[in-house]
Motif scaffolding. Structure first.
Motif, mmCIF file in Angstrom:
data_model
loop_
_atom_site.group_PDB
_atom_site.id
_atom_site.type_symbol
_atom_site.label_atom_id
_atom_site.label_comp_id
_atom_site.label_asym_id
_atom_site.label_seq_id
_atom_site.Cartn_x
_atom_site.Cartn_y
_atom_site.Cartn_z
ATOM 1 N N LEU A 94 -53.465 12.673 0.458
ATOM 2 C CA LEU A 94 -52.766 12.995 -0.776
ATOM 3 C C LEU A 94 -51.256 13.094 -0.596
ATOM 4 C CD1 LEU A 94 -55.195 15.703 -2.189
ATOM 5 C CD2 LEU A 94 -55.066 13.286 -2.809
ATOM 6 N N LYS A 95 -50.750 12.670 0.578
ATOM 7 C CA LYS A 95 -49.307 12.720 0.807
ATOM 8 C C LYS A 95 -48.590 11.918 -0.261
ATOM 9 C CE LYS A 95 -48.871 11.313 5.047
ATOM 10 N NZ LYS A 95 -48.412 10.979 6.391
ATOM 11 N N PRO A 96 -47.512 12.452 -0.782
ATOM 12 C CA PRO A 96 -46.789 11.691 -1.800
ATOM 13 C C PRO A 96 -46.188 10.417 -1.204
ATOM 14 C CG PRO A 96 -45.577 13.670 -1.205
ATOM 15 C CD PRO A 96 -46.906 13.721 -0.492
ATOM 16 N N GLU A 97 -46.106 9.395 -2.030
ATOM 17 C CA GLU A 97 -45.501 8.141 -1.612
ATOM 18 C C GLU A 97 -44.018 8.390 -1.339
ATOM 19 O OE1 GLU A 97 -44.787 3.990 -3.824
ATOM 20 O OE2 GLU A 97 -46.785 4.833 -4.049
ATOM 21 N N PRO A 98 -43.451 7.750 -0.312
ATOM 22 C CA PRO A 98 -42.020 7.947 -0.056
ATOM 23 C C PRO A 98 -41.196 7.556 -1.287
ATOM 24 C CG PRO A 98 -43.033 6.596 1.664
ATOM 25 C CD PRO A 98 -44.068 6.819 0.612
ATOM 26 N N LYS A 99 -40.157 8.311 -1.532
ATOM 27 C CA LYS A 99 -39.304 8.084 -2.705
ATOM 28 C C LYS A 99 -38.469 6.818 -2.496
ATOM 29 C CE LYS A 99 -35.347 10.133 -5.018
ATOM 30 N NZ LYS A 99 -34.325 9.207 -4.568
ATOM 31 N N THR A 100 -38.440 5.986 -3.508
ATOM 32 C CA THR A 100 -37.591 4.795 -3.477
ATOM 33 C C THR A 100 -36.169 5.233 -3.790
ATOM 34 O OG1 THR A 100 -39.397 3.405 -4.247
ATOM 35 C CG2 THR A 100 -37.183 2.529 -4.514
ATOM 36 N N PRO A 101 -35.194 4.870 -2.937
ATOM 37 C CA PRO A 101 -33.814 5.250 -3.239
ATOM 38 C C PRO A 101 -33.366 4.644 -4.569
ATOM 39 C CG PRO A 101 -33.998 4.312 -1.029
ATOM 40 C CD PRO A 101 -35.307 4.095 -1.710
ATOM 41 N N SER A 102 -32.462 5.312 -5.238
ATOM 42 C CA SER A 102 -31.906 4.792 -6.489
ATOM 43 C C SER A 102 -30.904 3.690 -6.156
ATOM 44 C CB SER A 102 -31.222 5.906 -7.266
ATOM 45 O OG SER A 102 -30.038 6.304 -6.599
ATOM 46 N N GLY A 103 -30.507 2.943 -7.169
ATOM 47 C CA GLY A 103 -29.480 1.922 -6.979
ATOM 48 C C GLY A 103 -28.169 2.529 -6.512
ATOM 49 N N ALA A 104 -27.828 3.689 -7.046
ATOM 50 C CA ALA A 104 -26.593 4.370 -6.639
ATOM 51 C C ALA A 104 -26.671 4.792 -5.177
ATOM 52 C CB ALA A 104 -26.339 5.576 -7.533
ATOM 53 N N GLU A 105 -27.848 5.257 -4.741
ATOM 54 C CA GLU A 105 -28.005 5.665 -3.338
ATOM 55 C C GLU A 105 -27.910 4.457 -2.404
ATOM 56 O OE1 GLU A 105 -30.883 9.570 -3.855
ATOM 57 O OE2 GLU A 105 -31.796 7.579 -3.952
ATOM 58 N N ASP A 106 -28.577 3.352 -2.764
ATOM 59 C CA ASP A 106 -28.479 2.151 -1.936
ATOM 60 C C ASP A 106 -27.054 1.610 -1.933
ATOM 61 O OD1 ASP A 106 -31.004 1.899 -0.797
ATOM 62 O OD2 ASP A 106 -31.806 0.717 -2.453
ATOM 63 N N PHE A 107 -26.366 1.660 -3.073
ATOM 64 C CA PHE A 107 -24.980 1.212 -3.128
ATOM 65 C C PHE A 107 -24.126 2.062 -2.177
ATOM 66 C CE2 PHE A 107 -20.654 1.008 -4.661
ATOM 67 C CZ PHE A 107 -20.482 -0.335 -4.937
ATOM 68 N N ALA A 108 -24.324 3.366 -2.215
ATOM 69 C CA ALA A 108 -23.564 4.255 -1.325
ATOM 70 C C ALA A 108 -23.854 3.932 0.136
ATOM 71 C CB ALA A 108 -23.897 5.712 -1.634
ATOM 72 N N ASP A 109 -25.108 3.632 0.464
ATOM 73 C CA ASP A 109 -25.493 3.362 1.846
ATOM 74 C C ASP A 109 -25.036 1.988 2.335
ATOM 75 O OD1 ASP A 109 -26.718 5.832 2.048
ATOM 76 O OD2 ASP A 109 -28.746 5.048 1.731
ATOM 77 N N TYR A 110 -25.162 0.972 1.506
ATOM 78 C CA TYR A 110 -24.963 -0.397 1.962
ATOM 79 C C TYR A 110 -23.681 -1.065 1.469
ATOM 80 C CZ TYR A 110 -29.903 0.036 3.164
ATOM 81 O OH TYR A 110 -31.097 0.457 3.662
ATOM 82 N N CYS A 111 -23.094 -0.590 0.394
ATOM 83 C CA CYS A 111 -21.984 -1.322 -0.234
ATOM 84 C C CYS A 111 -20.654 -0.586 -0.207
ATOM 85 C CB CYS A 111 -22.328 -1.640 -1.700
ATOM 86 S SG CYS A 111 -23.950 -2.389 -1.936
ATOM 87 N N SER A 112 -20.693 0.737 -0.302
ATOM 88 C CA SER A 112 -19.449 1.492 -0.485
ATOM 89 C C SER A 112 -18.526 1.447 0.725
ATOM 90 C CB SER A 112 -19.750 2.947 -0.865
ATOM 91 O OG SER A 112 -20.376 3.612 0.206
ATOM 92 N N GLY A 113 -19.037 1.157 1.899
ATOM 93 C CA GLY A 113 -18.175 1.065 3.080
ATOM 94 C C GLY A 113 -17.083 0.023 2.900
ATOM 95 N N CYS A 114 -17.421 -1.079 2.244
ATOM 96 C CA CYS A 114 -16.439 -2.134 1.984
ATOM 97 C C CYS A 114 -15.911 -2.082 0.552
ATOM 98 C CB CYS A 114 -17.062 -3.505 2.240
ATOM 99 S SG CYS A 114 -17.527 -3.766 3.978
ATOM 100 N N HIS A 115 -16.820 -1.932 -0.409
ATOM 101 C CA HIS A 115 -16.428 -2.004 -1.811
ATOM 102 C C HIS A 115 -15.935 -0.681 -2.380
ATOM 103 C CE1 HIS A 115 -17.734 -6.136 -2.385
ATOM 104 N NE2 HIS A 115 -18.792 -5.848 -1.667
ATOM 105 N N GLY A 116 -16.109 0.417 -1.653
ATOM 106 C CA GLY A 116 -15.686 1.728 -2.134
ATOM 107 C C GLY A 116 -16.724 2.354 -3.045
ATOM 108 N N ALA A 117 -16.673 3.655 -3.161
ATOM 109 C CA ALA A 117 -17.649 4.385 -3.971
ATOM 110 C C ALA A 117 -17.629 3.939 -5.425
ATOM 111 C CB ALA A 117 -17.402 5.889 -3.878
ATOM 112 N N GLY A 118 -16.463 3.581 -5.925
ATOM 113 C CA GLY A 118 -16.334 3.145 -7.306
ATOM 114 C C GLY A 118 -16.419 1.638 -7.478
#
Length: 133
Positions: A19-43
């Protein structure tokens, strides 16, 4: 009596593991922060902490929208996924495998054809849409 209660609890442990809950799928904002903001910036303006060290300034993702205020989702998702990152000197990494998920949605990127697309890829593209000025 106590032994019977312990036996009952012990028998429920395997059930609880199922009955373990399924792992939470990151939001688009979370994935953007993880993968994109390093180059493109938070905004999304191309001013991330790594931008200065790149030979070419990252795209300002806040200015992708056309006159209707919408971005062309198919080319944006292709670029994120890595399908269009084939030109020499293109610094955009391929994120396709990172954004793959078990959750696939039928997504119409604007061409009228619902296509099976990884949910996380759709969410990142929709987050970029939300950054438009």
């Amino acid at each position: 009596m106590r032994l019977a209660q312990l036996a009952l609890l012990a028998s429920l442990i395997p059930l609880a593991a199922c009955l373990k809950p399924e792992p939470k799928t990151p939001s688009g904002a979370e994935d953007f922060a993880d993968y994109c903001s390093g180059c493109h910036g938070a905004g999304g303006k191309g001013d991330g902490p790594m931008a200065a060290s790149l030979g070419k300034r990252p795209a300002d993702l806040t200015r992708l929208a056309g006159a209707n205020g919408k971005i062309a989702m198919a080319p944006v998702m292709s670029k994120i996924y890595g399908a269009t990152n084939v030109h020499p000197g293109d610094l955009m990494p391929e994120f396709g495998t990172l954004l793959e998920s078990d959750k696939v949605v039928l997504y119409d990127s604007g061409d009228g054809i619902p296509t099976p697309t990884p949910l996380r890829l759709v969410q990142v593209a929709e987050h970029i849409q939300s950054l438009q000025e």
